[in-house]
Design a protein around this motif. Sequence first.
Motif, mmCIF file in Angstrom:
data_model
loop_
_atom_site.group_PDB
_atom_site.id
_atom_site.type_symbol
_atom_site.label_atom_id
_atom_site.label_comp_id
_atom_site.label_asym_id
_atom_site.label_seq_id
_atom_site.Cartn_x
_atom_site.Cartn_y
_atom_site.Cartn_z
ATOM 1 N N GLY A 165 -72.497 44.842 34.235
ATOM 2 C CA GLY A 165 -71.917 45.943 35.006
ATOM 3 C C GLY A 165 -72.310 47.280 34.426
ATOM 4 O O GLY A 165 -71.468 48.160 34.227
ATOM 5 N N ASN A 166 -73.618 47.421 34.151
ATOM 6 C CA ASN A 166 -74.134 48.648 33.535
ATOM 7 C C ASN A 166 -73.504 48.873 32.156
ATOM 8 O O ASN A 166 -73.078 49.966 31.806
ATOM 9 C CB ASN A 166 -73.904 49.852 34.441
ATOM 10 C CG ASN A 166 -74.867 50.987 34.136
ATOM 11 O OD1 ASN A 166 -75.910 50.784 33.512
ATOM 12 N ND2 ASN A 166 -74.525 52.198 34.573
ATOM 13 N N PHE A 167 -73.436 47.766 31.386
ATOM 14 C CA PHE A 167 -72.918 47.785 30.013
ATOM 15 C C PHE A 167 -71.473 48.286 29.947
ATOM 16 O O PHE A 167 -71.111 49.083 29.095
ATOM 17 C CB PHE A 167 -73.820 48.625 29.107
ATOM 18 C CG PHE A 167 -75.235 48.131 29.064
ATOM 19 C CD1 PHE A 167 -75.591 47.064 28.241
ATOM 20 C CD2 PHE A 167 -76.216 48.692 29.861
ATOM 21 C CE1 PHE A 167 -76.879 46.575 28.215
ATOM 22 C CE2 PHE A 167 -77.527 48.217 29.831
ATOM 23 C CZ PHE A 167 -77.860 47.151 29.008
ATOM 24 N N SER A 168 -70.657 47.758 30.887
ATOM 25 C CA SER A 168 -69.258 48.213 30.928
ATOM 26 C C SER A 168 -68.244 47.077 31.007
ATOM 27 O O SER A 168 -67.059 47.313 30.758
ATOM 28 C CB SER A 168 -69.044 49.139 32.131
ATOM 29 O OG SER A 168 -69.211 48.430 33.352
ATOM 30 N N ASN A 169 -68.671 45.851 31.351
ATOM 31 C CA ASN A 169 -67.679 44.784 31.498
ATOM 32 C C ASN A 169 -67.548 43.935 30.236
ATOM 33 O O ASN A 169 -68.158 44.228 29.202
ATOM 34 C CB ASN A 169 -67.988 43.918 32.736
ATOM 35 C CG ASN A 169 -69.288 43.131 32.606
ATOM 36 O OD1 ASN A 169 -69.760 42.831 31.511
ATOM 37 N ND2 ASN A 169 -69.879 42.792 33.740
ATOM 38 N N ASN A 194 -81.045 51.701 37.297
ATOM 39 C CA ASN A 194 -79.762 52.349 37.551
ATOM 40 C C ASN A 194 -79.687 52.908 38.965
ATOM 41 O O ASN A 194 -78.675 52.758 39.661
ATOM 42 C CB ASN A 194 -79.546 53.464 36.526
ATOM 43 C CG ASN A 194 -78.081 53.745 36.264
ATOM 44 O OD1 ASN A 194 -77.234 52.886 36.422
ATOM 45 N ND2 ASN A 194 -77.783 54.969 35.864
ATOM 46 N N ASN A 195 -80.769 53.537 39.407
ATOM 47 C CA ASN A 195 -80.796 54.109 40.758
ATOM 48 C C ASN A 195 -80.807 53.022 41.831
ATOM 49 O O ASN A 195 -80.240 53.200 42.910
ATOM 50 C CB ASN A 195 -82.018 55.012 40.929
ATOM 51 C CG ASN A 195 -81.879 56.307 40.162
ATOM 52 O OD1 ASN A 195 -80.780 56.799 39.931
ATOM 53 N ND2 ASN A 195 -83.003 56.877 39.730
ATOM 54 N N ALA A 196 -81.442 51.872 41.520
ATOM 55 C CA ALA A 196 -81.584 50.818 42.520
ATOM 56 C C ALA A 196 -80.341 49.948 42.650
ATOM 57 O O ALA A 196 -79.998 49.521 43.762
ATOM 58 C CB ALA A 196 -82.796 49.942 42.181
ATOM 59 N N VAL A 197 -79.653 49.674 41.550
ATOM 60 C CA VAL A 197 -78.555 48.703 41.612
ATOM 61 C C VAL A 197 -77.176 49.275 41.320
ATOM 62 O O VAL A 197 -76.174 48.616 41.590
ATOM 63 C CB VAL A 197 -78.818 47.509 40.659
ATOM 64 C CG1 VAL A 197 -80.108 46.817 41.010
ATOM 65 C CG2 VAL A 197 -78.817 47.944 39.206
ATOM 66 N N ILE A 198 -77.116 50.476 40.773
ATOM 67 C CA ILE A 198 -75.816 51.092 40.482
ATOM 68 C C ILE A 198 -75.533 52.215 41.476
ATOM 69 O O ILE A 198 -74.505 52.219 42.158
ATOM 70 C CB ILE A 198 -75.763 51.628 39.037
ATOM 71 C CG1 ILE A 198 -76.109 50.522 38.040
ATOM 72 C CG2 ILE A 198 -74.384 52.211 38.750
ATOM 73 C CD1 ILE A 198 -75.163 49.344 38.053
ATOM 74 N N ARG A 199 -76.440 53.156 41.585
ATOM 75 C CA ARG A 199 -76.266 54.284 42.514
ATOM 76 C C ARG A 199 -76.898 53.936 43.867
ATOM 77 O O ARG A 199 -77.841 54.594 44.310
ATOM 78 C CB ARG A 199 -76.911 55.540 41.939
ATOM 79 C CG ARG A 199 -76.364 55.967 40.583
ATOM 80 C CD ARG A 199 -76.888 57.333 40.200
ATOM 81 N NE ARG A 199 -76.469 57.715 38.863
ATOM 82 C CZ ARG A 199 -77.295 57.787 37.828
ATOM 83 N NH1 ARG A 199 -78.576 57.503 37.974
ATOM 84 N NH2 ARG A 199 -76.846 58.146 36.633
ATOM 85 N N ASN A 200 -76.374 52.900 44.504
ATOM 86 C CA ASN A 200 -77.034 52.406 45.721
ATOM 87 C C ASN A 200 -76.079 52.237 46.893
ATOM 88 O O ASN A 200 -76.378 51.510 47.835
ATOM 89 C CB ASN A 200 -77.712 51.057 45.423
ATOM 90 C CG ASN A 200 -76.714 49.968 45.065
ATOM 91 O OD1 ASN A 200 -75.533 50.241 44.858
ATOM 92 N ND2 ASN A 200 -77.185 48.738 45.007
ATOM 93 N N GLY A 246 -69.986 43.800 43.982
ATOM 94 C CA GLY A 246 -69.409 44.826 43.119
ATOM 95 C C GLY A 246 -67.934 45.067 43.342
ATOM 96 O O GLY A 246 -67.264 45.691 42.512
ATOM 97 N N ILE A 247 -67.395 44.568 44.475
ATOM 98 C CA ILE A 247 -65.975 44.796 44.742
ATOM 99 C C ILE A 247 -65.113 44.126 43.676
ATOM 100 O O ILE A 247 -64.165 44.723 43.146
ATOM 101 C CB ILE A 247 -65.591 44.288 46.149
ATOM 102 C CG1 ILE A 247 -66.303 45.104 47.223
ATOM 103 C CG2 ILE A 247 -64.078 44.372 46.350
ATOM 104 C CD1 ILE A 247 -66.036 44.627 48.648
ATOM 105 N N ALA A 248 -65.451 42.884 43.338
ATOM 106 C CA ALA A 248 -64.658 42.155 42.340
ATOM 107 C C ALA A 248 -64.706 42.846 40.983
ATOM 108 O O ALA A 248 -63.680 42.980 40.302
ATOM 109 C CB ALA A 248 -65.158 40.716 42.225
ATOM 110 N N ASN A 249 -65.891 43.294 40.590
ATOM 111 C CA ASN A 249 -66.011 44.006 39.307
ATOM 112 C C ASN A 249 -65.218 45.308 39.327
ATOM 113 O O ASN A 249 -64.583 45.678 38.329
ATOM 114 C CB ASN A 249 -67.478 44.302 38.996
ATOM 115 C CG ASN A 249 -68.246 43.051 38.603
ATOM 116 O OD1 ASN A 249 -67.675 42.077 38.131
ATOM 117 N ND2 ASN A 249 -69.554 43.080 38.806
ATOM 118 N N PHE A 250 -65.239 45.995 40.464
ATOM 119 C CA PHE A 250 -64.490 47.243 40.585
ATOM 120 C C PHE A 250 -62.987 46.996 40.428
ATOM 121 O O PHE A 250 -62.282 47.762 39.761
ATOM 122 C CB PHE A 250 -64.783 47.899 41.933
ATOM 123 C CG PHE A 250 -64.009 49.159 42.186
ATOM 124 C CD1 PHE A 250 -64.358 50.339 41.549
ATOM 125 C CD2 PHE A 250 -62.916 49.170 43.039
ATOM 126 C CE1 PHE A 250 -63.631 51.514 41.761
ATOM 127 C CE2 PHE A 250 -62.182 50.329 43.270
ATOM 128 C CZ PHE A 250 -62.556 51.507 42.626
#
Length: 321
Positions: A165-169, A194-200, A246-250
């Motif tokens: 999760g972008n080094f957060s989970n 990061n641009n392709a899978v996080i800020r998408n 990403g909903i579950a991680n959020f």
Amino acid sequence: MHIIAQQIHNHIKQAKKVMIVPHQNPDGDAIGAATAFLEYLAELNKEIVIFCVTPVTDKLHFVPHSTTVITDPAIFKDSSVDTIVVLDSGDLRYAGIATHLVNHPATIINIDHHATNERFGSYNLVNTTAASTTEILFHFFRANSIRINPRMATSLLTGLTTDTGNFSNAATSVSALAVGGELIRSGGNYNLINNAVIRNKSVESLRLWGKALQRLTKEPDYNMVYTYVTRQDLIEHKVDDQETEGIANFLNNLENPGIVLVLKETANGMVKGSLRTTRNDIDVSLLAKQLNGGGHKKAAGFTVGSTIEEVVKKIKILLKA
């Protein structure tokens, strides 16, 4: 791990044609691992093919070689394929190839990090403490003195970034951070990833997320919160399945949520479930396994032929058992 890594490398050097298999509905770790392994095999001048039961989402087409993945199962009739490398799959059912491998003569190599892995290969490189399968491959390459070029580094870093999760989970570890730094040093393009899978996120996808959040239900008797997304939701918001990732991680950002459950209706009439927790005393992989799924202690999933309502009832029964 060092010994099995060398054994796999020695086998690969003798192989004629290698098929790489990431799990169905491949995520960043599965595709990152598959494409990095392809690059390694190409350096050894091997005949290679990447097979996946389902197509790679367009959002992962930035990963080197990701557009070369085939979905035609006729490849399993190719008698020249003598080695099959299954990546990021706890079992052959999750990989989607169990039936294809009945009486298949190829040597199976299993490389994975899931706690529920069934050790189905002739060679099993399984490390359940690794943050991602690509982290395992990083150490595999190092153990065999294989140079990690920028394309490999970007593929490996994709898997590590998405699975943490972008080094957060909770999967983020000292080792994961160290490997991430080494991959960037080797030319991994973190900004591209990061641009392709996080800020998408599109406006439409965020509206869909809003609908899922409106449905969020707290079940204190079961120490669980859950929500769901229907096929009709996807049609109304004009988005595809991938927009729900990403909903579950959020939802893991909730204060002490216990178990987080996100259910989604699939195109083939099934229900896909994602389970998450931040609690050390909860193992969601055990719950997923009871539904023929699997995963990790704090992140797991399953797919069942049922309705959303029936799945919620079933999980409540399992939690009270």
